[in-house]
Design an enzyme around this catalytic site. Structure first.
Site, PDB file in Angstrom:
ATOM      1  N   ARG A 198      44.338  35.711  58.484  1.00 21.42           N
ATOM      2  CA  ARG A 198      42.967  35.169  58.480  1.00 21.42           C
ATOM      3  C   ARG A 198      42.520  34.845  59.906  1.00 21.42           C
ATOM      4  O   ARG A 198      43.349  34.759  60.812  1.00 21.42           O
ATOM      5  CB  ARG A 198      42.929  33.918  57.596  1.00 21.42           C
ATOM      6  CG  ARG A 198      43.165  34.258  56.144  1.00 21.42           C
ATOM      7  CD  ARG A 198      42.863  33.103  55.229  1.00 21.42           C
ATOM      8  NE  ARG A 198      43.090  33.520  53.850  1.00 21.42           N
ATOM      9  CZ  ARG A 198      42.696  32.844  52.790  1.00 21.42           C
ATOM     10  NH1 ARG A 198      42.057  31.708  52.941  1.00 21.42           N
ATOM     11  NH2 ARG A 198      42.938  33.292  51.580  1.00 21.42           N
TER      12      ARG A 198
ATOM     13  N   HIS B   8      38.589  24.115  51.712  1.00 26.26           N
ATOM     14  CA  HIS B   8      39.979  23.702  51.951  1.00 26.26           C
ATOM     15  C   HIS B   8      40.078  22.181  51.986  1.00 26.26           C
ATOM     16  O   HIS B   8      41.013  21.597  51.439  1.00 26.26           O
ATOM     17  CB  HIS B   8      40.497  24.295  53.267  1.00 26.26           C
ATOM     18  CG  HIS B   8      40.523  25.796  53.267  1.00 26.26           C
ATOM     19  ND1 HIS B   8      41.005  26.527  52.197  1.00 26.26           N
ATOM     20  CD2 HIS B   8      40.129  26.709  54.193  1.00 26.26           C
ATOM     21  CE1 HIS B   8      40.899  27.820  52.479  1.00 26.26           C
ATOM     22  NE2 HIS B   8      40.361  27.953  53.664  1.00 26.26           N
TER      23      HIS B   8
ATOM     24  N   SER C 129      50.347  31.433  52.473  1.00 23.57           N
ATOM     25  CA  SER C 129      51.255  32.576  52.324  1.00 23.57           C
ATOM     26  C   SER C 129      51.556  33.209  53.681  1.00 23.57           C
ATOM     27  O   SER C 129      50.821  33.003  54.655  1.00 23.57           O
ATOM     28  CB  SER C 129      50.640  33.632  51.397  1.00 23.57           C
ATOM     29  OG  SER C 129      49.609  34.336  52.061  1.00 23.57           O
ATOM     30  N   SER C 130      52.616  33.998  53.729  1.00 20.70           N
ATOM     31  CA  SER C 130      52.935  34.693  54.991  1.00 20.70           C
ATOM     32  C   SER C 130      51.776  35.606  55.383  1.00 20.70           C
ATOM     33  O   SER C 130      51.527  35.832  56.561  1.00 20.70           O
ATOM     34  CB  SER C 130      54.256  35.469  54.879  1.00 20.70           C
ATOM     35  OG  SER C 130      54.443  36.018  53.612  1.00 20.70           O
TER      36      SER C 130
ATOM     37  N   ARG D  86      35.593  30.481  48.111  1.00 19.90           N
ATOM     38  CA  ARG D  86      34.439  30.845  47.270  1.00 19.90           C
ATOM     39  C   ARG D  86      33.747  29.598  46.722  1.00 19.90           C
ATOM     40  O   ARG D  86      32.525  29.556  46.585  1.00 19.90           O
ATOM     41  CB  ARG D  86      34.897  31.781  46.144  1.00 19.90           C
ATOM     42  CG  ARG D  86      35.123  33.210  46.637  1.00 19.90           C
ATOM     43  CD  ARG D  86      35.908  34.013  45.649  1.00 19.90           C
ATOM     44  NE  ARG D  86      37.305  33.608  45.643  1.00 19.90           N
ATOM     45  CZ  ARG D  86      38.126  33.758  44.613  1.00 19.90           C
ATOM     46  NH1 ARG D  86      37.682  34.272  43.488  1.00 19.90           N
ATOM     47  NH2 ARG D  86      39.383  33.380  44.707  1.00 19.90           N
TER      48      ARG D  86
ATOM     49  N   ASP E 273      44.099  28.694  44.447  1.00 17.20           N
ATOM     50  CA  ASP E 273      43.171  29.677  45.019  1.00 17.20           C
ATOM     51  C   ASP E 273      41.715  29.348  44.662  1.00 17.20           C
ATOM     52  O   ASP E 273      41.442  28.659  43.672  1.00 17.20           O
ATOM     53  CB  ASP E 273      43.535  31.077  44.495  1.00 17.20           C
ATOM     54  CG  ASP E 273      42.841  32.172  45.294  1.00 17.20           C
ATOM     55  OD1 ASP E 273      42.558  31.955  46.483  1.00 17.20           O
ATOM     56  OD2 ASP E 273      42.575  33.247  44.718  1.00 17.20           O
ATOM     57  N   GLY E 274      40.802  29.866  45.477  1.00 21.32           N
ATOM     58  CA  GLY E 274      39.378  29.738  45.177  1.00 21.32           C
ATOM     59  C   GLY E 274      38.637  28.740  46.042  1.00 21.32           C
ATOM     60  O   GLY E 274      37.441  28.498  45.841  1.00 21.32           O
TER      61      GLY E 274
ATOM     62  N   LEU F 193      59.929  13.399  40.404  1.00 22.99           N
ATOM     63  CA  LEU F 193      59.346  14.755  40.445  1.00 22.99           C
ATOM     64  C   LEU F 193      59.708  15.379  41.786  1.00 22.99           C
ATOM     65  O   LEU F 193      59.641  14.718  42.815  1.00 22.99           O
ATOM     66  CB  LEU F 193      57.826  14.689  40.318  1.00 22.99           C
ATOM     67  CG  LEU F 193      57.098  16.028  40.511  1.00 22.99           C
ATOM     68  CD1 LEU F 193      57.086  16.841  39.213  1.00 22.99           C
ATOM     69  CD2 LEU F 193      55.661  15.816  40.972  1.00 22.99           C
TER      70      LEU F 193
ATOM     71  N   ILE G 197      49.646  38.018  41.589  1.00 22.03           N
ATOM     72  CA  ILE G 197      50.738  37.139  42.023  1.00 22.03           C
ATOM     73  C   ILE G 197      50.640  36.853  43.520  1.00 22.03           C
ATOM     74  O   ILE G 197      51.141  35.836  43.997  1.00 22.03           O
ATOM     75  CB  ILE G 197      52.115  37.818  41.721  1.00 22.03           C
ATOM     76  CG1 ILE G 197      52.202  38.289  40.262  1.00 22.03           C
ATOM     77  CG2 ILE G 197      53.280  36.927  42.088  1.00 22.03           C
ATOM     78  CD1 ILE G 197      52.445  37.254  39.233  1.00 22.03           C
ATOM     79  N   SER G 198      50.022  37.769  44.287  1.00 23.68           N
ATOM     80  CA  SER G 198      49.864  37.627  45.740  1.00 23.68           C
ATOM     81  C   SER G 198      51.175  37.268  46.449  1.00 23.68           C
ATOM     82  O   SER G 198      51.201  36.349  47.294  1.00 23.68           O
ATOM     83  CB  SER G 198      48.768  36.593  46.066  1.00 23.68           C
ATOM     84  OG  SER G 198      47.511  37.065  45.626  1.00 23.68           O
TER      85      SER G 198
ATOM     86  N   ARG H  44      47.450  30.191  38.156  1.00 23.46           N
ATOM     87  CA  ARG H  44      46.627  30.571  39.328  1.00 23.46           C
ATOM     88  C   ARG H  44      45.189  30.172  39.055  1.00 23.46           C
ATOM     89  O   ARG H  44      44.608  30.585  38.045  1.00 23.46           O
ATOM     90  CB  ARG H  44      46.702  32.068  39.618  1.00 23.46           C
ATOM     91  CG  ARG H  44      45.864  32.417  40.858  1.00 23.46           C
ATOM     92  CD  ARG H  44      46.021  33.839  41.308  1.00 23.46           C
ATOM     93  NE  ARG H  44      45.300  34.052  42.561  1.00 23.46           N
ATOM     94  CZ  ARG H  44      45.716  34.774  43.580  1.00 23.46           C
ATOM     95  NH1 ARG H  44      46.874  35.392  43.504  1.00 23.46           N
ATOM     96  NH2 ARG H  44      45.001  34.912  44.679  1.00 23.46           N
TER      97      ARG H  44
HETATM   98  C1  IPE Z   1      47.320  33.238  47.641  1.00 23.80           C
HETATM   99  O1  IPE Z   1      45.930  33.264  47.755  1.00 23.80           O
HETATM  100  C2  IPE Z   1      47.938  32.302  48.615  1.00 23.80           C
HETATM  101  C3  IPE Z   1      47.614  30.888  48.434  1.00 23.80           C
HETATM  102  C4  IPE Z   1      46.877  30.348  47.502  1.00 23.80           C
HETATM  103  C5  IPE Z   1      48.214  29.997  49.384  1.00 23.80           C
HETATM  104  P1  IPE Z   1      45.159  34.368  48.628  1.00 23.80           P
HETATM  105  O2  IPE Z   1      43.728  34.039  48.542  1.00 23.80           O
HETATM  106  O3  IPE Z   1      45.766  34.459  49.976  1.00 23.80           O
HETATM  107  O4  IPE Z   1      45.491  35.711  47.826  1.00 23.80           O
HETATM  108  P2  IPE Z   1      44.778  37.127  47.884  1.00 23.80           P
HETATM  109  O5  IPE Z   1      44.658  37.496  49.328  1.00 23.80           O
HETATM  110  O6  IPE Z   1      43.448  36.984  47.222  1.00 23.80           O
HETATM  111  O7  IPE Z   1      45.675  38.034  47.099  1.00 23.80           O
HETATM  112  C1  IPE Z   2      43.182  29.253  48.706  1.00 22.68           C
HETATM  113  O1  IPE Z   2      41.822  29.462  48.748  1.00 22.68           O
HETATM  114  C2  IPE Z   2      43.716  28.602  49.952  1.00 22.68           C
HETATM  115  C3  IPE Z   2      44.566  29.481  50.752  1.00 22.68           C
HETATM  116  C4  IPE Z   2      44.832  30.730  50.498  1.00 22.68           C
HETATM  117  C5  IPE Z   2      45.157  28.920  51.942  1.00 22.68           C
HETATM  118  P1  IPE Z   2      41.166  30.711  49.485  1.00 22.68           P
HETATM  119  O2  IPE Z   2      40.910  30.334  50.891  1.00 22.68           O
HETATM  120  O3  IPE Z   2      41.991  31.921  49.303  1.00 22.68           O
HETATM  121  O4  IPE Z   2      39.809  30.825  48.703  1.00 22.68           O
HETATM  122  P2  IPE Z   2      39.083  32.167  48.236  1.00 22.68           P
HETATM  123  O5  IPE Z   2      40.077  32.945  47.414  1.00 22.68           O
HETATM  124  O6  IPE Z   2      38.678  32.896  49.462  1.00 22.68           O
HETATM  125  O7  IPE Z   2      37.942  31.674  47.410  1.00 22.68           O
HETATM  126 MG    MG Z   3      42.006  33.364  47.902  1.00 23.91          MG
END
Ligand code: IPE
Ligand code: IPE
Ligand code: MG
Length: 246
Positions: free
Chosen positions: A66, A32, A60-61, A19, A15-16, A126, A192-193, A185
């Site tokens: 988005r 990405h 994720s589902s 941002r 994640d992240g 692995l 946990i999302s 994470r």
């Molecule tokens: C969780 O991240 C899913 C993935 C990293 C693939 P999200 O960015 O979708 O989670 P939320 O929406 O902040 O909970």
């Molecule tokens: C994780 O990064 C990638 C996916 C969820 C597919 P994000 O796109 O959720 O990045 P932030 O959380 O918005 O920074």
């Molecule tokens: Mg995110």
């Protein structure tokens, strides 16, 4: 598991990305794109450290909510990365597997996943599991549905349905993979999302503020060192665990 141990199964919520890009004045999609290289590096480092299974949460589902352009770009990146990386991963002894709701994916994505699985099926160094269109609640509901269908068909009776039977029907169980030892994470959120809800029951949780595009060997080693210092009790007392590991 004794202190100092290497986790057999590590999962990462990558994640992240968005941002990370926004902080640099770039579009979210640049984040990405920057998130692909750390996947390659993390797979290598996990293999070197002796991790047996690495599961990465790629989509994720709920990520289908988005904007369509972002969903499209994520799917394209996934497809391109599969096409580019599978041969190299195969040479490194990595077996590729996937979990998630394939019915939600485009035919060309499903075809690329099947090809990657087939090409790496004999590898044992692995196991790399990519979670795409995955949701923990979907996973539990789908497993329950299969068990219910079995009960209706007469191949099992409701009394047979317990934690083991359900675990065998979940995505990881169907692939013969163990429950999670270490959950990481990135990106600063402490949640946990809807990732592997059932299989995280006794996972050690590790949250880092490092955004996924910046995740590297050092950041992974911090998580592994933290894990190695924890005492996993699985409901028992600390004294019991110490006596048993002597
Ligand atoms: C969780 O991240 C899913 C993935 C990293 C693939 P999200 O960015 O979708 O989670 P939320 O929406 O902040 O909970
Ligand atoms: C994780 O990064 C990638 C996916 C969820 C597919 P994000 O796109 O959720 O990045 P932030 O959380 O918005 O920074
Ligand atoms: Mg995110």
């Amino acid at each position: 598991m004794a202190a100092g141990a290497v986790p057999r199964h590590v999962v990462i919520v990558m994640d992240g990305n968005g941002r990370w890009a926004q902080r640099r004045g770039l579009p979210r999609t640049a984040g990405h794109q920057a998130g692909v290289a750390p996947v390659r590096a993390t797979v290598q480092h996990c293999a070197q450290r002796g991790v047996e299974v690495l599961t990465l949460f790629a989509f994720s589902s709920e990520n289908f909510r988005r904007p369509p352009q972002e969903v499209g770009l994520l799917m394209k990146l996934f497809l391109d990365a599969l096409g580019r990386e599978v041969a190299e991963l195969g040479e490194q002894g990595v077996r590729l597997r996937f979990i998630g709701d394939r019915s939600a994916l485009a035919p060309e994505v499903i075809a690329a996943m099947k090809k990657a699985e087939k090409r790496t099926v004999n590898n044992t160094r692995l196991q790399l599991v990519i979670a795409v269109a995955y949701g923990g609640q979907w996973d539990i509901a789908a497993a329950t549905r299969r068990l219910a269908a079995g009960a209706v068909a007469g191949t099992l009776v409701p009394a047979d349905i317990g934690p083991e039977a359900l675990a065998r029907e979940l995505e990881l169980g169907r692939l013969g993979l163990p429950d999670v030892d270490l959950f990481i994470r990135t990106g600063g959120e402490r949640r946990i999302s809807n990732f592997l809800l059932w299989n995280l029951a006794y996972a050690e949780l590790f949250f880092t503020d490092v955004a996924w595009p910046d995740f590297n060997e050092q950041a992974l080693d911090l998580a592994l060192a933290d894990f190695a210092g924890r005492q996993r009790r699985h409901g028992r007392t600390g004294d019991q665990v110490e006596t048993e590991s002597c």
